[in-house]
Design a protein around this motif. Structure first.
Motif, PDB file in Angstrom:
ATOM      1  N   TYR A   1      98.745  14.898  37.699  1.00 17.74           N
ATOM      2  CA  TYR A   1      98.630  14.055  36.508  1.00 17.74           C
ATOM      3  C   TYR A   1      97.201  14.108  35.966  1.00 17.74           C
ATOM      4  N   CYS A   2      96.215  13.968  36.855  1.00 15.21           N
ATOM      5  CA  CYS A   2      94.816  14.024  36.431  1.00 15.21           C
ATOM      6  C   CYS A   2      94.488  15.378  35.813  1.00 15.21           C
ATOM      7  N   PHE A   3      94.998  16.434  36.410  1.00 14.22           N
ATOM      8  CA  PHE A   3      94.751  17.783  35.888  1.00 14.22           C
ATOM      9  C   PHE A   3      95.328  17.929  34.488  1.00 14.22           C
ATOM     10  N   LEU A   4      96.558  17.472  34.304  1.00 18.94           N
ATOM     11  CA  LEU A   4      97.209  17.600  33.004  1.00 18.94           C
ATOM     12  C   LEU A   4      96.564  16.717  31.941  1.00 18.94           C
ATOM     13  N   LYS A   5      95.939  15.620  32.355  1.00 18.40           N
ATOM     14  CA  LYS A   5      95.238  14.743  31.404  1.00 18.40           C
ATOM     15  C   LYS A   5      93.869  15.296  31.024  1.00 18.40           C
ATOM     16  N   GLY A   6      93.439  16.389  31.685  1.00 18.53           N
ATOM     17  CA  GLY A   6      92.176  17.025  31.344  1.00 18.53           C
ATOM     18  C   GLY A   6      90.978  16.486  32.104  1.00 18.53           C
ATOM     19  N   LYS A   7      91.223  15.708  33.151  1.00 25.44           N
ATOM     20  CA  LYS A   7      90.113  15.192  33.959  1.00 25.44           C
ATOM     21  C   LYS A   7      89.582  16.304  34.854  1.00 25.44           C
ATOM     22  N   ASN A   8      88.273  16.280  35.113  1.00 23.62           N
ATOM     23  CA  ASN A   8      87.728  17.227  36.074  1.00 23.62           C
ATOM     24  C   ASN A   8      87.887  16.642  37.472  1.00 23.62           C
ATOM     25  N   THR A   9      87.471  17.370  38.492  1.00 25.91           N
ATOM     26  CA  THR A   9      87.712  16.933  39.866  1.00 25.91           C
ATOM     27  C   THR A   9      86.952  15.653  40.206  1.00 25.91           C
ATOM     28  N   VAL A  10      85.762  15.483  39.666  1.00 24.89           N
ATOM     29  CA  VAL A  10      84.979  14.273  39.942  1.00 24.89           C
ATOM     30  C   VAL A  10      85.645  13.061  39.290  1.00 24.89           C
ATOM     31  N   GLU A  11      86.099  13.211  38.059  1.00 23.44           N
ATOM     32  CA  GLU A  11      86.798  12.117  37.377  1.00 23.44           C
ATOM     33  C   GLU A  11      88.097  11.773  38.087  1.00 23.44           C
ATOM     34  N   ALA A  12      88.808  12.792  38.547  1.00 29.14           N
ATOM     35  CA  ALA A  12      90.057  12.563  39.263  1.00 29.14           C
ATOM     36  C   ALA A  12      89.809  11.811  40.559  1.00 29.14           C
ATOM     37  N   GLU A  13      88.792  12.226  41.292  1.00 24.77           N
ATOM     38  CA  GLU A  13      88.476  11.557  42.554  1.00 24.77           C
ATOM     39  C   GLU A  13      88.073  10.101  42.317  1.00 24.77           C
ATOM     40  N   THR A  14      87.262   9.860  41.297  1.00 21.61           N
ATOM     41  CA  THR A  14      86.833   8.496  40.971  1.00 21.61           C
ATOM     42  C   THR A  14      88.023   7.628  40.605  1.00 21.61           C
ATOM     43  N   TRP A  15      88.927   8.160  39.783  1.00 23.34           N
ATOM     44  CA  TRP A  15      90.102   7.396  39.358  1.00 23.34           C
ATOM     45  C   TRP A  15      91.024   7.111  40.544  1.00 23.34           C
ATOM     46  N   LEU A  16      91.247   8.107  41.376  1.00 20.68           N
ATOM     47  CA  LEU A  16      92.130   7.916  42.529  1.00 20.68           C
ATOM     48  C   LEU A  16      91.545   6.912  43.515  1.00 20.68           C
ATOM     49  N   ASP A  17      90.237   6.981  43.749  1.00 16.77           N
ATOM     50  CA  ASP A  17      89.593   6.040  44.671  1.00 16.77           C
ATOM     51  C   ASP A  17      89.622   4.616  44.131  1.00 16.77           C
ATOM     52  N   ALA A  18      89.465   4.473  42.819  1.00 17.80           N
ATOM     53  CA  ALA A  18      89.429   3.135  42.214  1.00 17.80           C
ATOM     54  C   ALA A  18      90.821   2.503  42.157  1.00 17.80           C
ATOM     55  N   ASP A  19      91.812   3.284  41.731  1.00 18.90           N
ATOM     56  CA  ASP A  19      93.147   2.726  41.526  1.00 18.90           C
ATOM     57  C   ASP A  19      94.050   2.793  42.754  1.00 18.90           C
ATOM     58  N   PHE A  20      93.752   3.677  43.673  1.00 21.84           N
ATOM     59  CA  PHE A  20      94.571   3.834  44.872  1.00 21.84           C
ATOM     60  C   PHE A  20      93.672   3.874  46.103  1.00 21.84           C
ATOM     61  N   PRO A  21      93.058   2.746  46.457  1.00 19.84           N
ATOM     62  CA  PRO A  21      92.101   2.744  47.568  1.00 19.84           C
ATOM     63  C   PRO A  21      92.744   2.995  48.933  1.00 19.84           C
ATOM     64  N   ASP A  22      94.052   2.785  49.054  1.00 11.86           N
ATOM     65  CA  ASP A  22      94.711   2.972  50.343  1.00 11.86           C
ATOM     66  C   ASP A  22      94.956   4.443  50.679  1.00 11.86           C
ATOM     67  N   THR A  23      94.785   5.328  49.699  1.00 15.16           N
ATOM     68  CA  THR A  23      94.973   6.749  49.969  1.00 15.16           C
ATOM     69  C   THR A  23      93.675   7.358  50.472  1.00 15.16           C
ATOM     70  N   SER A  24      93.814   8.342  51.301  1.00 14.44           N
ATOM     71  CA  SER A  24      92.622   9.014  51.819  1.00 14.44           C
ATOM     72  C   SER A  24      92.439  10.322  51.056  1.00 14.44           C
ATOM     73  N   SER A  25      91.832  10.224  49.909  1.00 18.14           N
ATOM     74  CA  SER A  25      91.634  11.406  49.077  1.00 18.14           C
ATOM     75  C   SER A  25      90.352  12.108  49.466  1.00 18.14           C
ATOM     76  N   GLY A  26      90.470  13.371  49.725  1.00 21.67           N
ATOM     77  CA  GLY A  26      89.302  14.162  50.048  1.00 21.67           C
ATOM     78  C   GLY A  26      88.931  15.049  48.879  1.00 21.67           C
ATOM     79  N   LYS A  27      87.652  15.296  48.732  1.00 21.40           N
ATOM     80  CA  LYS A  27      87.194  16.163  47.650  1.00 21.40           C
ATOM     81  C   LYS A  27      87.818  17.543  47.760  1.00 21.40           C
ATOM     82  N   SER A  28      87.912  18.045  48.981  1.00 22.09           N
ATOM     83  CA  SER A  28      88.440  19.400  49.163  1.00 22.09           C
ATOM     84  C   SER A  28      89.920  19.478  48.784  1.00 22.09           C
ATOM     85  N   THR A  29      90.674  18.430  49.046  1.00 19.85           N
ATOM     86  CA  THR A  29      92.093  18.414  48.685  1.00 19.85           C
ATOM     87  C   THR A  29      92.255  18.484  47.174  1.00 19.85           C
TER      88      THR A  29
END
Length: 73
Positions: free
Chosen positions: A12-40
């Protein structure tokens, strides 16, 4: 949240045109229970840029799921 749902959010983040840093920030802010890694996130973005839009995990080489023993034969 399972891994498939997380991969869908990355897509979803990719299709919205977010870069990886923006995607990571959004995922960490809105879904704190997920363990998102930069490499993933970076790995998924690389696959999406290549045109591999599937969120399924492909087969891997290596040890088979079932062990061959006399009872299975």
């Amino acid at each position: 949240m399972d891994k498939k749902e997380f991969r869908l959010l990355i897509k979803y983040c990719f299709l919205k045109g977010k870069n990886t840093v923006e995607a990571e920030t959004w995922l960490d802010a809105d879904f704190p229970d997920t363990s998102s890694g930069k490499s993933t996130i970076k790995d998924r973005y690389v696959k999406f840029r290549r045109g591999e839009m599937s969120t399924e995990v492909g087969e891997r080489s290596g040890r088979p799921k079932e062990i061959v023993i006399n009872e299975n034969i």
